[in-house]
Design a protein around this motif. Structure first.
Motif, PDB file in Angstrom:
ATOM      1  N   GLN A  58      -5.403 -25.536 -62.952  1.00 52.16           N
ATOM      2  CA  GLN A  58      -4.995 -24.215 -63.442  1.00 52.16           C
ATOM      3  C   GLN A  58      -5.110 -24.157 -64.965  1.00 52.16           C
ATOM      4  N   GLU A  59      -4.599 -25.192 -65.647  1.00 51.95           N
ATOM      5  CA  GLU A  59      -4.658 -25.186 -67.110  1.00 51.95           C
ATOM      6  C   GLU A  59      -6.100 -25.297 -67.599  1.00 51.95           C
ATOM      7  N   TYR A  60      -6.903 -26.137 -66.942  1.00 52.06           N
ATOM      8  CA  TYR A  60      -8.308 -26.263 -67.325  1.00 52.06           C
ATOM      9  C   TYR A  60      -9.008 -24.910 -67.210  1.00 52.06           C
ATOM     10  N   ALA A  61      -8.772 -24.217 -66.100  1.00 48.43           N
ATOM     11  CA  ALA A  61      -9.392 -22.903 -65.899  1.00 48.43           C
ATOM     12  C   ALA A  61      -8.965 -21.936 -66.998  1.00 48.43           C
ATOM     13  N   THR A  62      -7.687 -21.931 -67.330  1.00 47.40           N
ATOM     14  CA  THR A  62      -7.180 -21.030 -68.366  1.00 47.40           C
ATOM     15  C   THR A  62      -7.762 -21.359 -69.733  1.00 47.40           C
ATOM     16  N   MET A  63      -7.865 -22.649 -70.043  1.00 47.35           N
ATOM     17  CA  MET A  63      -8.331 -23.065 -71.368  1.00 47.35           C
ATOM     18  C   MET A  63      -9.842 -22.971 -71.540  1.00 47.35           C
ATOM     19  N   GLU A 103     -13.891 -14.212 -66.249  1.00 44.33           N
ATOM     20  CA  GLU A 103     -14.505 -13.627 -65.052  1.00 44.33           C
ATOM     21  C   GLU A 103     -14.956 -14.682 -64.038  1.00 44.33           C
ATOM     22  N   ASP A 104     -14.948 -15.969 -64.410  1.00 42.06           N
ATOM     23  CA  ASP A 104     -15.338 -17.053 -63.502  1.00 42.06           C
ATOM     24  C   ASP A 104     -14.136 -17.797 -62.911  1.00 42.06           C
ATOM     25  N   ARG A 105     -12.944 -17.555 -63.423  1.00 47.62           N
ATOM     26  CA  ARG A 105     -11.783 -18.385 -63.063  1.00 47.62           C
ATOM     27  C   ARG A 105     -11.437 -18.369 -61.584  1.00 47.62           C
ATOM     28  N   LYS A 106     -11.451 -17.195 -60.977  1.00 44.39           N
ATOM     29  CA  LYS A 106     -11.107 -17.103 -59.547  1.00 44.39           C
ATOM     30  C   LYS A 106     -12.080 -17.946 -58.717  1.00 44.39           C
ATOM     31  N   ASN A 107     -13.369 -17.819 -58.986  1.00 41.69           N
ATOM     32  CA  ASN A 107     -14.370 -18.600 -58.254  1.00 41.69           C
ATOM     33  C   ASN A 107     -14.252 -20.087 -58.560  1.00 41.69           C
ATOM     34  N   PHE A 108     -13.918 -20.416 -59.807  1.00 44.98           N
ATOM     35  CA  PHE A 108     -13.743 -21.824 -60.179  1.00 44.98           C
ATOM     36  C   PHE A 108     -12.616 -22.457 -59.366  1.00 44.98           C
ATOM     37  N   LEU A 109     -11.477 -21.787 -59.317  1.00 42.15           N
ATOM     38  CA  LEU A 109     -10.336 -22.328 -58.573  1.00 42.15           C
ATOM     39  C   LEU A 109     -10.629 -22.396 -57.073  1.00 42.15           C
ATOM     40  N   ALA A 110     -11.361 -21.431 -56.548  1.00 49.87           N
ATOM     41  CA  ALA A 110     -11.764 -21.480 -55.131  1.00 49.87           C
ATOM     42  C   ALA A 110     -12.721 -22.644 -54.890  1.00 49.87           C
ATOM     43  N   PHE A 111     -13.610 -22.904 -55.839  1.00 47.46           N
ATOM     44  CA  PHE A 111     -14.543 -24.027 -55.729  1.00 47.46           C
ATOM     45  C   PHE A 111     -13.777 -25.346 -55.644  1.00 47.46           C
ATOM     46  N   TYR A 112     -12.676 -25.455 -56.381  1.00 49.55           N
ATOM     47  CA  TYR A 112     -11.863 -26.677 -56.380  1.00 49.55           C
ATOM     48  C   TYR A 112     -10.795 -26.679 -55.289  1.00 49.55           C
ATOM     49  N   ASP A 113     -10.982 -25.900 -54.235  1.00 49.10           N
ATOM     50  CA  ASP A 113     -10.086 -25.934 -53.073  1.00 49.10           C
ATOM     51  C   ASP A 113     -10.452 -27.178 -52.260  1.00 49.10           C
ATOM     52  N   PHE A 114      -9.664 -28.236 -52.413  1.00 45.98           N
ATOM     53  CA  PHE A 114     -10.004 -29.513 -51.798  1.00 45.98           C
ATOM     54  C   PHE A 114      -9.881 -29.500 -50.283  1.00 45.98           C
ATOM     55  N   GLN A 115      -9.222 -28.501 -49.728  1.00 49.95           N
ATOM     56  CA  GLN A 115      -9.122 -28.394 -48.272  1.00 49.95           C
ATOM     57  C   GLN A 115     -10.452 -28.010 -47.646  1.00 49.95           C
ATOM     58  N   THR A 116     -11.359 -27.435 -48.442  1.00 48.09           N
ATOM     59  CA  THR A 116     -12.627 -26.945 -47.885  1.00 48.09           C
ATOM     60  C   THR A 116     -13.869 -27.648 -48.432  1.00 48.09           C
ATOM     61  N   VAL A 117     -13.699 -28.639 -49.304  1.00 44.96           N
ATOM     62  CA  VAL A 117     -14.864 -29.296 -49.932  1.00 44.96           C
ATOM     63  C   VAL A 117     -15.769 -29.945 -48.897  1.00 44.96           C
TER      64      VAL A 117
END
Length: 131
Positions: A42-47, A52-66
């Motif tokens: 979360q902090e990495y995404a914010t910093m 406009e990419d943050r939502k997709n970035f956090l979804a990409f790092y959803d470890f339940q679906t990797v």
């Protein structure tokens, strides 16, 4: 070779722990501040990730679906491109993020590899991004 190719290497464990293996001098060591990977991501995404990419970035790092996403891509990994802030210049540049799921002693892990994109790759990867 991997240490020269990637600007950042992190390992995430299914129990929520994360460890930074390699990081270049252009970013801060965020993982040292958090007990779990959720807070550090979360902090990495914010910093660093373009708003406009943050939502997709956090979804990409959803470890339940990797693993599922990798299998769907018929690959051992999944890759995405996000715009990342260069603190020295204040400009966003495209970087490639690759997640490689693996198992070790019956635990699930994900290796996260990040690298800058050269000019040729950058032109192709930014098609469709607003300038």
């Amino acid at each position: 070779h991997m240490l020269q190719m990637y600007t950042r290497l992190d390992v995430f464990c299914e129990d929520g722990r994360a460890e930074n293996l390699v990081i270049d001098a252009s970013q801060q060591r965020i993982m040292d501040r958090y007990q779990t990977n959720v807070g550090s991501l979360q902090e990495y995404a914010t910093m660093y990730i373009a708003p406009e990419d943050r939502k997709n970035f956090l979804a990409f790092y959803d470890f339940q679906t990797v693993e599922e996403r990798s299998l769907r891509a018929r690959s051992d990994h999944t890759t995405a491109v996000f715009r990342v802030l260069d603190e020295a210049t204040g400009a966003y540049g495209c970087q490639m993020f690759t997640l490689i799921p693996f198992r070790l002693e019956s635990k699930r892990y994900v290796l996260s590899c990040v690298r800058r994109i050269d000019n040729l790759d950058r032109e192709r990867s930014t098609e469709g991004f607003e300038k």
